[in-house]
Design an enzyme around this catalytic site. Structure first.
Site, PDB file in Angstrom:
ATOM      1  CE1 TYR A  11      39.311  43.926  61.406  1.00 20.59           C
ATOM      2  CE2 TYR A  11      41.104  42.382  61.795  1.00 20.59           C
ATOM      3  CZ  TYR A  11      40.596  43.476  61.130  1.00 20.59           C
ATOM      4  OH  TYR A  11      41.357  44.115  60.186  1.00 20.59           O
ATOM      5  CB  VAL A  12      38.557  37.082  61.447  1.00 22.40           C
ATOM      6  CG1 VAL A  12      38.543  36.101  60.273  1.00 22.40           C
ATOM      7  CG2 VAL A  12      39.930  37.739  61.563  1.00 22.40           C
ATOM      8  CE1 TYR A 132      46.228  32.995  68.864  1.00 18.34           C
ATOM      9  CE2 TYR A 132      48.234  33.857  67.879  1.00 18.34           C
ATOM     10  CZ  TYR A 132      46.900  33.522  67.780  1.00 18.34           C
ATOM     11  OH  TYR A 132      46.226  33.712  66.604  1.00 18.34           O
ATOM     12  CG  PHE A 160      51.496  34.939  57.348  1.00 17.02           C
ATOM     13  CD1 PHE A 160      52.813  34.971  57.789  1.00 17.02           C
ATOM     14  CD2 PHE A 160      50.981  33.738  56.885  1.00 17.02           C
ATOM     15  CE1 PHE A 160      53.594  33.818  57.760  1.00 17.02           C
ATOM     16  CE2 PHE A 160      51.762  32.594  56.855  1.00 17.02           C
ATOM     17  CZ  PHE A 160      53.077  32.628  57.295  1.00 17.02           C
ATOM     18  NE  ARG A 262      59.420  44.284  74.468  1.00 23.78           N
ATOM     19  CZ  ARG A 262      58.222  44.172  75.056  1.00 23.78           C
ATOM     20  NH1 ARG A 262      57.378  43.227  74.657  1.00 23.78           N
ATOM     21  NH2 ARG A 262      57.881  45.005  76.025  1.00 23.78           N
TER      22      ARG A 262
END
Length: 304
Positions: A11-12, A132, A160, A262
């Site tokens: 994607y990036v 991660y 971000f 959460r």
């Protein structure tokens, strides 16, 4: 420059490859399968970052942009060793195999965890809250210590929430908020599940603006030097604001199913003043309606 991009079919990576070609660089994309879709002008190079013996190249590179990684926060809790293997060992293997004088490493704001200071500056001590984030921080450290030997110049970009679409390619991660909301609008899901009241705020950055930041960082990398920059879109949006914008852009409803809250930061946005000041980078496409409109156009959908 002759540039190697890892994850160039991702994607990036696809967006970065396009930008590098447009800037006049000679670009090779490291992929495990030569049949993967790469941007026009990007030459495929077959190799696997976890198989050091497969990392052979037909000459030196002037720079490497390292984007190949596992990236799903929740998934990282179920298989943390896999995340460290891919994100850390893969980075070490790459640095050994490609002695390029310039390295740009695509990192993440997840290295910060849930800091009390908002917007988050680069001086905020990292405190990752997931395997991660911890694996990306460890890979950052490998890149930066490598640079301190004088072997390369390194720029680390902490992103971000990349979003949006380039070349008709939507975000392929169905676990992210914007793709999930658009899937509901497109008729692919009956409702959007939201934890809590939808007030949590995150910062969104158009993937093409992120790609432009990588090109600027490549030009700024100097052998023996290192830098870390936050890369953000400039403002945050709550979950409720994202849902409302999706409905406005698409003209379709997005029913919300609320789940119990959460533990998560109520606000997580970055201070990107340093990259604007030092590299002259500015987000140009990161207004939320533009991000969502492009992603919507790229999304296959059902209904009228």
């Amino acid at each position: 420059m002759r540039v190697l991009v890892t994850g160039a079919a991702g994607y990036v990576g696809y967006a970065v490859g396009r930008r590098l070609v447009a800037a006049g660089h000679e670009v090779a994309g490291l992929v495990r399968d030569a049949a993967r879709d790469l941007p026009p002008g990007v030459r495929p190079v077959v190799g696997d970052l976890l198989d050091a013996g497969s990392l052979t190249f037909d000459g030196p590179f002037d720079a490497v942009v390292h984007l190949a990684a596992l990236t799903r926060v929740r998934e990282s809790f179920t298989d943390p060793l896999r995340y460290f293997e891919v994100n850390v060992q893969g980075t070490v293997n790459l640095l050994r195999a490609v002695p390029a004088p310039r390295v740009v490493y695509g990192s993440t704001a997840a290295v910060y965890g849930a800091p009390p200071v908002q917007p988050v500056p680069e001086t905020q001590p990292p405190a990752p809250a997931s395997p991660y984030g911890a694996s990306k921080l460890a890979a950052e450290e490998a890149v930066r210590y490598h640079a301190r030997t004088g072997a390369a110049g390194a720029v680390v970009l902490r992103t971000f929430n990349a979003a949006g679409s380039v070349a008709g390619r939507p975000d392929p991660d169905p676990t992210r908020l914007i793709p999930r909301a658009l899937a509901v609008a497109a008729g692919h899901a009956p409702h959007l599940e939201v934890n809590g009241d939808g007030s949590a705020v995150r910062e969104y950055l158009h993937v093409d603006d992120l790609a432009a930041a990588h090109v600027a960082a490549l030009d700024a990398a100097r052998p023996g030097a290192e830098a870390v920059y936050n890369v953000g879109g400039g403002s945050g949006a709550s979950v409720a604001e994202v849902v409302a914008t999706v409905e406005e852009v698409t003209g379709r409803p997005v029913p919300v199913l609320r789940r119990p809250p959460r533990p998560e930061p109520p606000l997580l946005v970055g201070d990107s003043a340093a990259i604007r000041r030092d590299l002259g980078w500015r987000p140009e496409r990161s207004a939320l309606p533009e991000i969502i409109e492009g992603a919507w156009r790229a999304l296959p959908r059902s209904g009228g």
